[in-house]
Design a protein around this motif. Structure first.
Motif, short mmCIF file in Angstrom:
data_model
loop_
_atom_site.label_atom_id
_atom_site.label_comp_id
_atom_site.label_asym_id
_atom_site.label_seq_id
_atom_site.Cartn_x
_atom_site.Cartn_y
_atom_site.Cartn_z
N ASN A 118 0.85 -1.18 0.00
CA ASN A 118 0.00 0.00 0.00
C ASN A 118 0.90 1.24 0.00
O ASN A 118 1.78 1.38 0.85
N LYS A 119 0.68 2.13 -0.95
CA LYS A 119 1.56 3.30 -1.05
C LYS A 119 1.44 4.22 0.16
O LYS A 119 2.28 5.12 0.35
N ASN A 120 0.41 4.02 1.01
CA ASN A 120 0.27 4.79 2.24
C ASN A 120 0.98 4.13 3.42
O ASN A 120 0.95 4.66 4.54
N ASN A 121 1.61 2.99 3.18
CA ASN A 121 2.35 2.32 4.24
C ASN A 121 3.51 3.20 4.70
O ASN A 121 4.24 3.75 3.86
N PRO A 122 3.72 3.34 6.02
CA PRO A 122 4.81 4.21 6.49
C PRO A 122 6.20 3.75 6.04
O PRO A 122 7.14 4.54 6.04
N PHE A 164 6.78 2.53 2.98
CA PHE A 164 6.62 2.36 1.54
C PHE A 164 7.94 2.48 0.77
O PHE A 164 8.30 1.62 -0.03
N LYS A 165 8.67 3.56 1.00
CA LYS A 165 9.92 3.79 0.24
C LYS A 165 10.93 2.68 0.47
O LYS A 165 11.61 2.23 -0.46
N GLU A 176 -11.42 2.12 -4.11
CA GLU A 176 -10.44 3.20 -3.98
C GLU A 176 -9.17 2.70 -3.31
O GLU A 176 -8.06 3.13 -3.65
N GLY A 177 -9.33 1.79 -2.34
CA GLY A 177 -8.17 1.24 -1.65
C GLY A 177 -7.26 0.46 -2.57
O GLY A 177 -6.03 0.51 -2.45
N ASP A 201 2.26 -5.36 5.81
CA ASP A 201 3.10 -4.49 4.97
C ASP A 201 3.25 -4.98 3.54
O ASP A 201 3.27 -4.19 2.60
N GLY A 229 -4.03 -1.65 6.26
CA GLY A 229 -2.82 -1.38 7.02
C GLY A 229 -2.49 -2.43 8.06
O GLY A 229 -1.73 -2.16 9.01
N ASN A 249 -4.49 2.21 -4.37
CA ASN A 249 -3.29 2.53 -3.60
C ASN A 249 -2.27 1.38 -3.57
O ASN A 249 -1.19 1.54 -3.01
#
Length: 274
Positions: A116-120, A122-123, A201-202, A176, A173, A205
């Protein structure tokens, strides 16, 4: 008189051969009911998919009757292990090789990390290129994933019933990473985005790390006690012929791919989609 007896003998032999052929027990293949585009039930409840079409063509060329039933993946595997069915198609693992013998590869496919690109994290997750880099993260996986069980020991794994539950864990969430077959996962995401349900919508992401975490070979795994165990050499030759004459490439294209790693391009309204 001798001519008549000879003719009668020929008729008897032909009838006996025909009767034996008609009574031949089919090769019984069981597989996953929900793993498109590889294998799945279509909108009519019938088996469909890339692997199904390959099996149909291969057994037609071998002149061996084929019976196919699809079940939840864990059950399909158990049927092979218990000798109820002759075979499944999957990757080899130490556990599966205890009760099956494997063919040459039918298909090679890459598996990728989805996040999920909203995962803390992500990078950091998007830079992962090896299995050892997975350990700090929570991984979600569907029951029956033999490769994960054999190769990700020591990782924090949450087991769920199926691919839909796995992606929901990412969206909400609660995990990961989900490692999945590239074209199966992307087709599934594409379908869910266009389904317009509460999680559509989810799914927008969900992002794929483009570095394959593994490349796997799908093979025919035949139970060691199957009466068809001796067909493997013939099956391997037929599969090689189908690769060389373009049949397998045509089957893949029919299901919406120009190659094994491309995005699913088939329209969601086509009748062969589940």
């Amino acid at each position: 008189m001798k001519t008549f007896k000879y003719f009668l003998l020929i008729l008897i032999l032909m009838f006996s051969f025909s009767n034996a052929t008609n009574n031949t027990k089919p090769f019984y293949y069981t597989d996953d009911e929900d793993y498109p585009p590889l294998i799945y039930r279509n909108s009519n409840g019938k088996p469909a998919g890339i692997l199904y079409d390959i099996m149909k063509e291969a057994f037609h060329r071998m002149n061996i009757p084929l019976k196919v039933d699809l079940y939840p993946w864990k059950r399909a595997q158990k049927m092979v292990k218990d000798g109820i069915s002759d075979a499944m198609i999957s990757i080899i693992t130490p556990e599966r090789l205890k009760f099956t013998i494997a063919s040459d590869p039918i298909l090679l496919s890459s598996e990728y990390i989805f996040v999920n690109k909203n995962n803390p994290h992500f990078k950091e997750i998007m830079t992962i290129k090896s299995i050892k880099e997975l350990k700090p993260f929570t991984i979600v996986e569907a029951f029956g994933a033999g490769w994960t069980k054999a190769n990700l020991k020591g990782c924090n794994i949450i087991w769920v019933p199926n691919i839909e539950n796995a992606f929901e864990m990412l969206i909400k969430g609660r995990a990961d990473i989900y490692i999945a077959n590239g074209y199966t996962a992307r087709c599934f995401i594409h379908k869910k985005i266009h389904s317009k349900n509460k999680l559509s919508e989810g799914y927008k992401n969900i992002v794929m790390n483009h570095s394959p975490i593994k490349t796997v070979a799908f093979r025919l795994l035949i139970n060691k006690n199957s009466k068809y165990i001796n067909i493997l050499d013939k099956f391997n030759k037929v599969i090689n012929q189908m690769k060389m004459d373009g049949t397998i490439a045509s089957i893949i294209e029919k299901h919406g791919f120009s190659d094994l790693n491309n995005l699913c391009i088939k329209d969601e309204n086509e009748t062969d989609k589940k």
